[in-house]
Design a protein around this motif. Sequence first.
Motif, short mmCIF file in Angstrom:
data_model
loop_
_atom_site.label_atom_id
_atom_site.label_comp_id
_atom_site.label_asym_id
_atom_site.label_seq_id
_atom_site.Cartn_x
_atom_site.Cartn_y
_atom_site.Cartn_z
N MET A 208 0.79 -1.22 0.00
CA MET A 208 0.00 0.00 0.00
C MET A 208 0.84 1.29 0.00
N VAL A 209 2.05 1.24 0.53
CA VAL A 209 2.91 2.42 0.49
C VAL A 209 3.36 2.72 -0.95
N PRO A 210 3.83 1.71 -1.72
CA PRO A 210 4.13 2.00 -3.14
C PRO A 210 2.91 2.47 -3.92
N TYR A 211 1.74 1.87 -3.62
CA TYR A 211 0.52 2.31 -4.31
C TYR A 211 0.22 3.78 -4.00
N ALA A 212 0.39 4.17 -2.74
CA ALA A 212 0.10 5.56 -2.36
C ALA A 212 1.02 6.52 -3.11
N TYR A 213 2.31 6.17 -3.23
CA TYR A 213 3.20 7.08 -3.94
C TYR A 213 2.90 7.13 -5.43
N LEU A 214 2.60 5.98 -6.03
CA LEU A 214 2.25 5.98 -7.45
C LEU A 214 0.99 6.81 -7.71
N LEU A 215 0.01 6.70 -6.82
CA LEU A 215 -1.19 7.51 -6.96
C LEU A 215 -0.87 8.99 -6.81
N TYR A 216 -0.01 9.31 -5.87
CA TYR A 216 0.42 10.69 -5.67
C TYR A 216 1.12 11.24 -6.91
N ALA A 217 2.06 10.46 -7.46
CA ALA A 217 2.79 10.92 -8.65
C ALA A 217 1.86 11.03 -9.85
N LEU A 218 0.94 10.09 -10.00
CA LEU A 218 -0.02 10.12 -11.11
C LEU A 218 -0.86 11.40 -11.08
#
Length: 501
Positions: A208-218
């Motif tokens: 979930m931490v990588p997902y949160a950053y990818l969502l943030y960058a997106l």
Amino acid sequence: MIHHRKIEFWVVTVVIIFFIFSFVQEAAAVLSNHDYHDMLHQYGYRFNENGLWFDFLKHRTYPLLSYYLTIYLSFLLINFYIYPKLYLKHDYTLTVLLGLLVYIGTVVSFSVTDTWFKGYMQVGFGYFFLKNLVLVVLLFGSFALYIFLKENALRTYTIRAAGGKTFPPAIKREFQVVGGIWFGILLLFVVSFDDREARAFGAFWFTMVPYAYLLYALNRYWLLPEFEKDRRQFWAYFSKLLSYSLLLFLPFALVFSGLINEFEPGLFVAIWIGQLLVVGTLSWLVYRRTKNDVSQLITLKKELGQTTADLQFLRSQINPHFLFNSLNTLYGTALQENSERTAQGIQMLGDMMRFMLHENHQHKILLTRELEYMRNYIELQSLRVSTTPDIVIQTRIEDVLDEKFIAPMLLIPFVENAFKHGISLKQKSWIKVTLHYDQDKLYFDVYNSTHSRQELDPEKDKSGVGLENVRQRLALLYPERHELIIRETSEEFFVHLTIQL
């Protein structure tokens, strides 16, 4: 590169210290009989089921410290010594030998620790040794994956996104920091220690931490800039954010459910909505703040460019004026005297012209060069009045031994103004120039007589562009670091200038 390695070291070290502190705090609570029965039931029930005595320090605290310190030390050896000191220098023999030594040492440490931490299994050292041969391979594989990702993030800046555009430098820096912290903490959960809560937290951190950053960058680097171009397309932006975030969430959710061996649709929907709200809002706030900062930076650059242009314009106004006066002086000398004095004047003029061509356009020059130019100028101007006894020119310009720098052509305008207005071939005239330097301060005084101008004087109606220019240059180059005092009467003119160099 060294800066990033320091960040890596301190991030991992701080996390290790945090966990060690938590273990020690937990042990202190047990030893002081606080929550002893709860701890005994939670961690020692397997020992009790097999009729074995459970010692909290021996069977939990000490083994946990051993596990984490082993992971920490092996990571330091591989990431900070074997890879940069041996592998990158193509010393493959020592890389393999030292790598195997660290591998065997880690396997032995884990195995010995298992005999205490998992003593309820009542098996020998050999069982744990064979098991840890595989486990440490996975651990070192994760080290290698981390090093690969880190090195690519630090050195490879040719990754291209859709449309052939490179990723912004900001996202690369963020990826390095977030990825380093994420992986550093993830290493601490490679060994689950048969703790269900630790496994669940490790699985959440892993997915979930990588997902949160990818969502943030997106949202920050793609969707929001696209929406900024046309704010009328809000629903198009919102639908893209929902659909892309859901599609991105599904693979991470599947991996998370596989790691914890559970699948609860309601929980995953709550996590997805919570991530969307928190990360979406955070990315929007950061995007707006960054956009405002960039706008301010662009405005400052424009103002700086305008200031630089104004400064160059002021300099260009001064230089031709000096050359004009110097040539007039040589012309008058040539009419009055023989060629020897004319040659002397031409030599000094040549030195002055070289100064203006090569050094005047620099931002700062040595103070000694500025003073040398001033002396040449005074000597050149003195040639035409050397035979007139009623004209007195006094100078006391001290040598400055320190290597100090000053903006060029700041002092000459005052001297030029003194010769321009303070000399009369028909009346008694004087010019006094003094310069003193002490404790990073320059003290400069020019004192001269003044005379009424003749009607035929071509300079009669000129407004003194040189002095006005030097005022502006001082304000631009030495704000709050200079003092300029100018006093004028019908008979004399006085200038006092102090500059903090």
